[in-house]
Design an enzyme around this catalytic site. Structure first.
Site, PDB file in Angstrom:
ATOM      1  N   THR A 133       0.848  -1.184   0.000  1.00 30.68           N
ATOM      2  CA  THR A 133       0.000   0.000   0.000  1.00 30.68           C
ATOM      3  C   THR A 133       0.884   1.235   0.000  1.00 30.68           C
ATOM      4  O   THR A 133       1.865   1.307   0.739  1.00 30.68           O
ATOM      5  CB  THR A 133      -0.934   0.019   1.217  1.00 30.68           C
ATOM      6  OG1 THR A 133      -1.775  -1.144   1.144  1.00 30.68           O
ATOM      7  CG2 THR A 133      -1.828   1.255   1.218  1.00 30.68           C
ATOM      8  N   PHE A 186       1.161   5.222   0.682  1.00 29.49           N
ATOM      9  CA  PHE A 186       0.516   6.267   1.477  1.00 29.49           C
ATOM     10  C   PHE A 186       1.065   7.632   1.086  1.00 29.49           C
ATOM     11  O   PHE A 186       2.219   7.741   0.653  1.00 29.49           O
ATOM     12  CB  PHE A 186       0.813   6.049   2.965  1.00 29.49           C
ATOM     13  CG  PHE A 186       0.113   4.857   3.555  1.00 29.49           C
ATOM     14  CD1 PHE A 186      -1.102   4.995   4.212  1.00 29.49           C
ATOM     15  CD2 PHE A 186       0.664   3.588   3.445  1.00 29.49           C
ATOM     16  CE1 PHE A 186      -1.752   3.898   4.761  1.00 29.49           C
ATOM     17  CE2 PHE A 186       0.017   2.488   3.984  1.00 29.49           C
ATOM     18  CZ  PHE A 186      -1.197   2.644   4.644  1.00 29.49           C
TER      19      PHE A 186
END
Ligand code: PEP
Ligand code: MN
Length: 691
Positions: free
Chosen positions: A282, A284
């Site tokens: 992921t 960010f």
């Protein structure tokens, strides 16, 4: 009464001692790194990342490791982690007010979720190398609430997820950054490792429900499907699900979240690594109110959003403007515009800082084609570029002749061939451009020559681990290994089947090598494709049309081998079958054909390489092992294939050829592989290519 020390406990004590020593050495190393960081911050001419120095370090580690009987590959992985961390640590010296500076700043950082959610964990990673004296984390119920608090000055930053390698972009976050007066000041990547968490003492067989964020549930779909009678329950976030399981105290309910969440809420890990896909990252964004300056030597990235005028070619013009300035785009995504049906806006990430002259020049031009453009921020790039990722593996440059040589593509100028109207998809394109086929990060048909090395057949996990080590040490970009073996005799070893596939995949993962394996039955394609990175169609099945149609529907690239009695035209028509089914990722493989000659197992048709290059845009590799049938012949044939312009080689090798269950006479040893790569390098260098 004293009991004699348990031998296991004694051994563990020794390990603990060594680990402590290890950590002490790491700390010493870090101190030296900091001195270098301090030096670099004072000397603005010093380069931040010295490729040659890094390469030399990797080579030194490999040599030392091997001399101690440690896998050079694993030692290299450890070094990679250490260097990543060292680079990050040095960054604290490059902050504007750093160099042992203020250090008194405090930072309040907002995120969506509860403590120990992935966002919260990533905040720890982002700020580990920033000079903040006090870090305060504030959880919010929604992304919008975090941005509201940022705008209102209640927090200094918000850290929000923007995209996931499995689930894709998080549009809500994009929309928030696009519409609010905030700016991106940083990026960070977190490797998501989902675990199944339960109460201490909870038993797998008593589970009734599993809770998590819907995306996490989806990412663990296969694992959950196997839990019969267990229902999935959506929760607003992963760590929140863990928190609720702990609070309710029902051992029949488990959560999917991080191992850190288990520690935070007093749960235990019932099972690790439950994602369907091994790679789950992921990205960010760190969002602030003001742009933040950073050292100009750090590689920068800029994010933009724009919408184009409703005119033919407007988007193309924008992209050309970036290209004309030599700017690399790392992301391009389109999204519908709110309240403007059938209009789209484009999100772009590019390499460079908004203050760079080239970026400015490109944006100047882009503005002419857009009716809205917003710069979302310039920030230090965290995701390594393709070139940076390759540094450690890059081979020493040899052969000074390389400088004047022509590239392989020119050397292997395709002979003109009559156009076959049936080769609609695989036939050479009008502009002569060749396809580059990506196989889990390995590119066929590019400047790098691809070596796929491994045993004929998968025999055991241990054999596969040793094979992967062998392959990795000798420059392989991929690993081969047959789990299903098409054998001429029904009494010969037929392969281990699906358990063999699991061993291949496990060894490939451990050594970060994508794997290719043969699939024999149309009904197995989906299951083999779930594990392997590339599906091989063997020589004996080149015209198994049911199988070709099935792999044409698969979402994995295909390695199509030429049948031993098939013409080049038939090989291309077989490729056309696969492509017409929708799968355009096909790599062709010449592996020797039947002739009257008996001195070799087959006759390697070297001419097939340039002939194919003149007829198709698909990459072409060569399997000298099955052509030769004899170890001694593999290297000369491999070199001939490279000289003829092949894009790579499929090579059989075995940690112990004498014991191989299949094709033992043609399996190369480690020494053979070393000879092979040493002889290949100058040939490739002369063509402007590399391993
Ligand atoms: C193989 O590569 O494992 C194999 C069986 O080769 P072929 O299909 O070319 O005989
Ligand atoms: Mn074989």
């Amino acid at each position: 009464m004293e009991t004699p020390a348990d031998p296991l406990a004694r051994l563990r004590e020794a390990i603990d001692r060594l680990d402590r020593e290890f950590i002490r050495l790491l700390a010493d190393r870090l101190r030296a790194v900091r001195e270098i960081g301090d030096h670099k911050s004072r000397n603005k001419d010093a380069v931040l990342r010295d490729d040659d120095r890094e390469r030399a370090l990797f080579e030194m580690w490999a040599r030392e490791a091997e001399s101690q009987g440690v896998s050079a590959y694993f030692a290299g992985r450890v070094l990679r982690e250490i260097l990543n961390w060292s680079r990050r640590d040095q960054e604290r010296f490059l902050e504007p007010d750093a160099a042992g500076g203020a250090g008194a700043r405090s930072a309040r950082v907002g995120y969506q979720g509860v403590p120990a959610c992935y966002s919260d964990l990533t905040i720890g990673k982002v700020f580990a190398t920033r000079d903040v004296a006090r870090l305060e984390r504030v959880g919010f119920r929604s992304f919008a609430a975090a941005i509201d608090a940022l705008e209102a000055g209640a927090i200094d930053y918000a850290l929000l997820p923007i995209e996931n390698t499995i689930a894709g972009s998080i549009n809500e976050v994009y929309d928030l950054i696009g519409h609010r007066p905030v700016t991106i000041v940083g990026e960070e990547v977190w490797p998501v490792e989902h675990c199944l968490l339960g109460l201490p003492g909870a038993r797998f067989e008593h589970l009734r429900a599993v809770r998590s964020h819907p995306v996490a549930l989806q990412q663990c779909g296969k694992f959950l499907d196997a839990l019969v009678g267990v229902v999935s329950e959506s929760f607003h976030d992963t760590a929140g699900a863990a928190q609720a399981v702990a609070r309710e105290g029902d051992p029949g309910i488990a959560a999917i979240a991080s191992e850190e969440a288990a520690r935070e809420y007093g749960l235990v890990v019932l099972k690790r690594d439950i994602s369907d896909q091994a790679t789950n990252l992921t990205r960010f964004l760190l969002i602030g109110r003001q742009p933040e300056p950073f050292d100009a030597r750090r590689p920068a990235k800029t994010s933009l959003v724009f919408s184009v005028n409703h005119r033919r070619g407007a988007l193309l013009e924008c992209l050309k403007s970036f290209d004309a300035q030599g700017i690399n785009l790392t992301k391009l995504e389109s999204r519908p515009r709110a309240n403007a049906p059938w209009e789209y806006q484009f999100y772009v990430d590019l390499e460079g800082h908004i203050a760079d002259a080239r970026v400015q020049a490109a944006l100047e031009e882009v503005r002419a084609h857009t009716n809205h453009l917003k710069v979302l921020g310039s920030y230090p790039r965290r995701i390594e570029s393709e070139r940076e990722r390759r540094i450690p593996e890059a081979a020493p440059v040899e052969a000074p002749a390389a400088a004047t040589a022509t590239p392989a593509t020119a050397a292997a100028a395709p002979p003109a061939a009559p156009r076959n109207p049936n080769l609609k998809l695989c036939g050479l394109k009008e502009d002569g451009r060749r396809s580059r086929i990506d196989v889990s990060g390995v590119e066929f048909g590019g400047e790098r020559f691809v070596l796929a090395i491994g045993p004929c057949a998968v025999e055991s996990l241990r054999q596969m681990m040793e094979s992967a080590d062998l392959a990795k040490r000798h420059g392989a970009a991929m690993m081969r290994g047959g789990a299903f073996k098409p054998r001429t005799s029904p009494y010969a070893f037929q392969g281990l089947g699906f358990p063999g596939l699991d061993m291949l995949v496990e060894a490939g993962r451990a050594y970060e090598l994508p794997v290719v394996t043969e699939v024999l039955h149309p009904e197995d394609v989906e299951r083999v494709a779930a594990g392997a990175d590339m599906l091989q169609i063997g020589a004996r099945n080149m015209q198994n049309f049911a199988l070709l149609k099935e792999v044409g529907r698969a979402r994995r690239p295909v390695l199509l081998k030429r049948g031993m009695s098939a013409t080049i035209e038939e090989l291309l028509l077989a490729a056309e079958y696969i492509m017409s089914g929708g799968n355009h990722r096909v790599v062709l493989c010449e592996r020797g054909i039947r002739t009257f000659e008996t001195a070799t197992r087959n006759t390697l048709d070297v001419s097939a390489v340039p002939v194919l290059k003149g007829r198709t845009h698909l990459p072409v590799i060569v399997d000298p092992s099955h052509a030769a049938g004899l170890r001694e012949l593999v290297i000369p044939l491999a070199l001939a294939a490279a000289a003829a312009g092949a894009d790579g080689l499929l090579i059989e090798a075995h940690p112990n050829p004498a014991e191989a269950l299949c094709d033992k006479d043609q399996a190369l040893t480690g020494d053979d592989l070393a000879k092979l790569t040493a002889s290949l390098r100058p040939i490739l260098a002369a063509q402007g290519r590399s391993l």
